[in-house]
Design a protein around this motif. Structure first.
Motif, short mmCIF file in Angstrom:
data_model
loop_
_atom_site.label_atom_id
_atom_site.label_comp_id
_atom_site.label_asym_id
_atom_site.label_seq_id
_atom_site.Cartn_x
_atom_site.Cartn_y
_atom_site.Cartn_z
N LYS A 14 0.83 -1.20 0.00
CA LYS A 14 0.00 0.00 0.00
C LYS A 14 0.87 1.26 0.00
CE LYS A 14 -3.62 -2.53 0.02
NZ LYS A 14 -4.47 -2.72 1.18
N LYS A 15 0.41 2.27 -0.72
CA LYS A 15 1.13 3.53 -0.81
C LYS A 15 0.89 4.38 0.43
CE LYS A 15 0.12 3.82 -5.79
NZ LYS A 15 -0.52 4.68 -6.80
N GLN A 16 1.78 5.34 0.64
CA GLN A 16 1.56 6.34 1.68
C GLN A 16 0.58 7.38 1.16
OE1 GLN A 16 5.10 8.08 3.30
NE2 GLN A 16 3.99 9.68 4.42
N LYS A 17 -0.44 7.67 1.93
CA LYS A 17 -1.46 8.62 1.50
C LYS A 17 -0.96 10.06 1.67
CE LYS A 17 -5.29 5.49 2.47
NZ LYS A 17 -4.41 4.35 2.81
N PRO A 18 -1.33 10.95 0.76
CA PRO A 18 -0.90 12.34 0.86
C PRO A 18 -1.61 13.08 1.99
CG PRO A 18 -2.46 12.09 -0.94
CD PRO A 18 -2.18 10.71 -0.43
N ASP A 19 -1.06 14.20 2.39
CA ASP A 19 -1.68 15.06 3.40
C ASP A 19 -3.00 15.58 2.85
OD1 ASP A 19 -2.48 17.08 5.12
OD2 ASP A 19 -0.48 17.95 5.35
N PRO A 20 -4.14 15.27 3.48
CA PRO A 20 -5.44 15.69 2.93
C PRO A 20 -5.63 17.20 2.90
CG PRO A 20 -5.69 14.79 5.14
CD PRO A 20 -4.28 14.50 4.73
N ASP A 126 -10.54 4.22 1.78
CA ASP A 126 -9.72 4.93 2.76
C ASP A 126 -8.95 6.09 2.14
OD1 ASP A 126 -10.57 3.22 4.71
OD2 ASP A 126 -8.77 1.97 4.72
N TRP A 127 -8.93 6.14 0.82
CA TRP A 127 -8.26 7.23 0.11
C TRP A 127 -9.16 8.45 -0.07
CZ3 TRP A 127 -3.30 7.70 -2.08
CH2 TRP A 127 -2.48 6.58 -1.94
N ILE A 128 -10.43 8.31 0.22
CA ILE A 128 -11.35 9.43 0.00
C ILE A 128 -11.14 10.47 1.10
CG2 ILE A 128 -13.73 10.14 -0.34
CD1 ILE A 128 -14.42 7.25 -1.01
N PRO A 129 -10.70 11.68 0.76
CA PRO A 129 -10.47 12.69 1.79
C PRO A 129 -11.79 13.28 2.27
CG PRO A 129 -10.04 13.61 -0.38
CD PRO A 129 -10.35 12.15 -0.58
N GLU A 132 -12.93 19.86 3.79
CA GLU A 132 -13.81 20.67 2.96
C GLU A 132 -13.16 20.93 1.60
OE1 GLU A 132 -16.13 25.00 3.01
OE2 GLU A 132 -14.96 24.35 4.75
N GLY A 133 -13.95 20.76 0.54
CA GLY A 133 -13.47 21.01 -0.81
C GLY A 133 -12.70 19.87 -1.44
N THR A 134 -12.57 18.75 -0.72
CA THR A 134 -11.83 17.60 -1.26
C THR A 134 -12.78 16.49 -1.68
OG1 THR A 134 -11.56 16.55 0.91
CG2 THR A 134 -9.86 18.12 0.23
N GLY A 167 -7.92 18.05 -4.19
CA GLY A 167 -8.43 19.28 -3.60
C GLY A 167 -9.12 20.08 -4.68
N SER A 168 -9.18 21.39 -4.53
CA SER A 168 -9.86 22.24 -5.50
C SER A 168 -9.09 22.26 -6.82
CB SER A 168 -9.97 23.67 -4.97
OG SER A 168 -10.79 23.71 -3.82
N TYR A 169 -9.83 22.28 -7.93
CA TYR A 169 -9.20 22.30 -9.26
C TYR A 169 -8.48 23.61 -9.49
CZ TYR A 169 -8.63 21.69 -14.28
OH TYR A 169 -8.10 21.55 -15.53
N TYR A 170 -9.15 24.73 -9.14
CA TYR A 170 -8.52 26.04 -9.25
C TYR A 170 -8.03 26.48 -7.88
CZ TYR A 170 -10.66 26.40 -13.86
OH TYR A 170 -11.03 26.18 -15.15
N LYS A 171 -6.81 27.03 -7.83
CA LYS A 171 -6.30 27.50 -6.55
C LYS A 171 -7.16 28.63 -5.99
CE LYS A 171 -2.86 30.69 -8.60
NZ LYS A 171 -3.16 30.45 -10.00
#
Length: 360
Positions: A14-20, A126-129, A132-134, A167-171
């Motif tokens: 299993k991969k390490q999950k990114p910071d949500p 478990d990968w679903i963040p 908010e906005g994710t 996360g959000s598509y546009y910053k």
């Protein structure tokens, strides 16, 4: 529906999950992927969920030479009570088959693929963040794989689904973006592939996007390919204008993608009693309405951004600042309502959401 047997091979590393809280769009991918192959005379076969991995293709595979490919984009959301919801996934399956038809790719069995998608998401839920906005972005796609350099429809294909926590598509998020009205390049023409979700449409848009970014704009507003006068899309999204109390959006004409979010916005506006019209709209009409102070809001709609307000349009050097560069009340309401339904935080009167059961 054909009686398929799905092979499942679980990823043991299993991969390490990114910071949500630090998610970018489309940078990280989950532990598993779905694959199914097509062979002429056999049809679609060998559906399987396997560890996420590179794929191997012959250098003569037709996808590399003639671009016979289609894709979709949808999302899964984690609710506060830990349920997993999809938003109108059947519409994406329908549109995938519409794109298949235009690109001469064999039709998929929509109900079966949706079941496979649910199994894949269940394995990687478990990968679903949940911040908010994710969300979990879902990318189904089909490529032509036959090794052949003749210009014809391929006889073999591969269908895959990969998943990406985003996360959000546009910053800028729900904050307004600046848009450049494109007059030199065009996205598509009626009779072409504009209404299909195929890679070439996006590759052809990159030059105009590059030019607009150098000028300080986030996206381009596409005009029609014949007269370069009538509004079609904004970037990779559908576009809406609120003018003197009425919402108008370009009518589907064969070169405009039929967005799932676009359809949802129109249904919501009708539900709220807000006047909404689908028709042909010229950039001249928008400019004249702007000069009269009638343009109240402009916003794009799409799966990735949901609602993207437009704060400025640049048309041939004329800068139109919309709503003082602020997000309009209707844009906010639409964004809040759609995202609240998607996340299970608000009633779903249209029955748009589909729950993914654990270990389905």
């Amino acid at each position: 529906m054909r009686d398929y047997s799905i092979t499942i091979i679980e990823n043991q590393e299993k991969k390490q999950k990114p910071d949500p809280n630090q998610l970018e769009f489309g940078k990280h991918f989950t532990d598993h992927m779905f694959i199914m192959d097509y062979t002429e005379g056999t049809g679609w076969h060998d559906p399987r969920i396997v560890p996420y991995q590179p794929i191997s293709l012959d250098p003569a595979a037709m996808i590399f030479h003639y671009g016979q490919t289609v894709f979709e984009g949808l999302k899964a959301y984690k609710t506060q009570d830990n349920r997993v919801l999809l938003f109108r996934p059947e519409k994406n399956m329908e549109r995938l088959n519409m794109s298949n038809d235009r690109l001469c790719i064999p039709q998929i069995e929509e109900e079966f693929i949706l079941d496979c998608l649910k199994q894949l998401i269940s394995m990687d839920q478990d990968w679903i963040p949940s911040a908010e906005g994710t969300s979990l972005y879902i990318r189904p796609f089909i490529i032509s794989t036959e090794p052949y350099l003749g210009v014809a429809a391929s006889k073999t294909y591969r269908f895959m689904i990969i998943l990406s926590p985003v996360g959000s598509y546009y910053k800028e998020g729900i904050h307004p973006v600046k848009i450049f009205v494109e007059r030199e390049y065009v996205r598509a023409v009626a009779g072409g592939t504009g209404k299909a979700k195929t890679a070439g449409n996006y590759a052809g848009s990159l030059k105009a996007q590059e030019v607009s970014e150098k000028l300080g704009y986030s996206q381009v507003l596409w005009l029609d390919g014949i007269e370069k006068k009538y509004i079609e899309e904004v970037g990779s999204m559908n576009i809406f204008f609120k003018i003197n109390g009425e919402v108008v959006t370009p009518a589907l004409n064969g070169s405009i993608l039929e967005g799932v979010t676009r359809n949802s916005v129109i249904q919501l506006l009708n539900h709220w009693g807000v006047p909404v019209t689908e028709r042909r709209i010229s950039i001249d009409e928008i400019y004249e309405s702007y000069k009269k102070g009638l343009v109240e809001e402009i916003f794009g709609t799409g799966t990735a951004a949901v609602i993207s307000p437009v704060g400025e349009l640049n048309w041939e050097g004329e800068k139109m600042v919309i709503n003082d560069g602020q997000t309009g009340a209707l844009s906010k309401k639409l964004y809040h309502t759609i995202t609240s339904i998607q996340n299970g935080n608000e009633p779903d009167p249209f029955e748009w959401t589909v729950e993914v059961k654990p270990n389905c």
